[in-house]
Design a protein around this motif. Structure first.
Motif, PDB file in Angstrom:
ATOM      1  N   VAL A  42      43.150  31.383  63.417  1.00 46.22           N
ATOM      2  CA  VAL A  42      43.160  31.251  61.960  1.00 46.22           C
ATOM      3  C   VAL A  42      44.474  30.599  61.542  1.00 46.22           C
ATOM      4  CG1 VAL A  42      43.195  32.522  59.767  1.00 46.22           C
ATOM      5  CG2 VAL A  42      41.627  33.220  61.587  1.00 46.22           C
ATOM      6  N   GLU A  43      44.385  29.597  60.665  1.00 43.78           N
ATOM      7  CA  GLU A  43      45.575  28.922  60.157  1.00 43.78           C
ATOM      8  C   GLU A  43      46.459  29.901  59.388  1.00 43.78           C
ATOM      9  OE1 GLU A  43      45.951  24.668  59.893  1.00 43.78           O
ATOM     10  OE2 GLU A  43      46.087  25.965  61.652  1.00 43.78           O
ATOM     11  N   SER A  44      47.768  29.609  59.326  1.00 47.15           N
ATOM     12  CA  SER A  44      48.728  30.526  58.712  1.00 47.15           C
ATOM     13  C   SER A  44      48.523  30.698  57.207  1.00 47.15           C
ATOM     14  CB  SER A  44      50.158  30.061  58.983  1.00 47.15           C
ATOM     15  OG  SER A  44      50.374  28.764  58.454  1.00 47.15           O
ATOM     16  N   SER A  87      43.215  29.463  55.386  1.00 46.29           N
ATOM     17  CA  SER A  87      42.230  28.591  54.763  1.00 46.29           C
ATOM     18  C   SER A  87      41.117  28.166  55.715  1.00 46.29           C
ATOM     19  CB  SER A  87      42.909  27.336  54.201  1.00 46.29           C
ATOM     20  OG  SER A  87      43.468  26.564  55.260  1.00 46.29           O
ATOM     21  N   ARG A  88      41.387  28.157  57.005  1.00 45.86           N
ATOM     22  CA  ARG A  88      40.377  27.689  57.952  1.00 45.86           C
ATOM     23  C   ARG A  88      40.633  28.287  59.330  1.00 45.86           C
ATOM     24  NH1 ARG A  88      41.919  21.311  59.193  1.00 45.86           N
ATOM     25  NH2 ARG A  88      44.089  21.658  59.785  1.00 45.86           N
ATOM     26  N   MET A  89      39.619  28.183  60.171  1.00 50.45           N
ATOM     27  CA  MET A  89      39.757  28.630  61.551  1.00 50.45           C
ATOM     28  C   MET A  89      39.503  27.459  62.485  1.00 50.45           C
ATOM     29  SD  MET A  89      36.371  31.075  61.834  1.00 50.45           S
ATOM     30  CE  MET A  89      34.873  30.658  60.929  1.00 50.45           C
ATOM     31  N   CYS A 100      36.969  24.667  60.960  1.00 52.45           N
ATOM     32  CA  CYS A 100      35.977  25.209  60.036  1.00 52.45           C
ATOM     33  C   CYS A 100      36.681  25.852  58.843  1.00 52.45           C
ATOM     34  CB  CYS A 100      35.098  26.230  60.751  1.00 52.45           C
ATOM     35  SG  CYS A 100      33.890  27.036  59.683  1.00 52.45           S
ATOM     36  N   PRO A 101      36.710  25.186  57.676  1.00 51.38           N
ATOM     37  CA  PRO A 101      37.293  25.805  56.476  1.00 51.38           C
ATOM     38  C   PRO A 101      36.463  27.016  56.037  1.00 51.38           C
ATOM     39  CG  PRO A 101      37.072  23.429  56.213  1.00 51.38           C
ATOM     40  CD  PRO A 101      36.283  23.802  57.425  1.00 51.38           C
ATOM     41  N   PHE A 102      37.122  28.111  55.692  1.00 54.69           N
ATOM     42  CA  PHE A 102      36.384  29.308  55.284  1.00 54.69           C
ATOM     43  C   PHE A 102      35.568  29.055  54.019  1.00 54.69           C
ATOM     44  CE2 PHE A 102      39.679  31.457  57.880  1.00 54.69           C
ATOM     45  CZ  PHE A 102      38.833  32.180  58.711  1.00 54.69           C
TER      46      PHE A 102
END
Length: 244
Positions: free
Chosen positions: A138-140, A143-145, A161-163
């Motif tokens: 998961v980005e810090s 916002s996305r994984m 993959c943006p949440f």
């Protein structure tokens, strides 16, 4: 894009008590509002719950479905209520437990969670999927994984993959084997049927993509499903605020 109706029905769509302006201000602070608290990254990148917020905790049915829907869990709630523990106290305890689960998930996911990507060909119904050792990170800014193959897996790219773009997440126990193509199912051992997931998300042009992967265990599967709902809800709420 908001989460699809099935994902929303599983508890993704209500995040209340935080203004759009507050969320916009926090976008630059690498922090996120969740489940009655602020999950923030410290200098080491480790999330911690640092402050309470006025979010409707009861709106999030965030305990894993296998627990929420089990007769044993329902019986324990009835017993607790019979022993004088109020429904509001039980709701608070559930929210605290969910908050701990989310914090533990993010602590691991910021560094990377081990998964197995299942790569299918152009025709999902033909051939067999390739199993690729990978990491879900998961980005810090939450916002996305990213689905990142290990270094030795040179033939497989990283998938982002943006949440906010997630349409739905499928599992066999809830959605049936029909949610997965034969090229995936034919490569699974019997115990892996409970751990395989499919994430559908949309690109900006409206096209869709599916990512298939295996979690390490049923408990890690439930943890991801539970936390993905919260992260998707937060991401959608932020996009709505930004568009105002």
């Amino acid at each position: 894009l908001s989460p699809g109706p099935r994902l929303a029905a599983r508890g993704t769509s209500r995040v209340q008590g935080v203004s759009c302006a507050a969320l916009q201000n926090r976008r630059t602070q690498t922090s996120a509002v969740f489940m009655g608290g602020v999950v923030a990254c410290d200098v080491m990148g480790s999330p911690s719950v640092v402050a309470a917020e006025g979010i409707d905790m009861e709106a999030h049915h965030t305990r894993p479905p296998t627990l929420m829907e089990s007769p044993l869990h329902e019986a324990s709630e009835k017993q607790a209520l019979g022993e004088g523990i109020s429904a509001s106290t039980l709701a608070h305890l559930k929210a605290k437990e969910a908050q701990k689960t989310l914090t533990a998930f993010l602590r691991q996911a910021l560094k990377g969670r081990p998964i197995t990507l299942l790569i299918v060909g152009d025709n999902e119904n033909d051939g067999e999927a390739t199993h690729v050792r990978a990491t879900l990170r998961v980005e810090s800014d939450f916002s996305r994984m990213a689905f990142e193959p290990h270094e030795e897996e040179t033939s497989c790219p990283t998938f982002w993959c943006p949440f906010a773009s997630v349409i739905d997440i499928y599992q066999i126990s809830a959605d049936g084997a029909g949610a997965f193509p034969p090229s995936i199912l034919s490569t699974l051992f019997s115990h892996e049927f409970d751990m395989v997931l499919r994430v559908d998300f949309a690109f900006a042009d409206g096209s869709e993509r599916a990512i298939y992967f295996l979690e390490q265990s049923c408990s890690s599967r439930d943890e991801l499903l539970q936390c993905a709902k919260i992260l998707c809800s937060r991401a959608v709420r932020q996009e709505e605020c930004i568009s105002i």
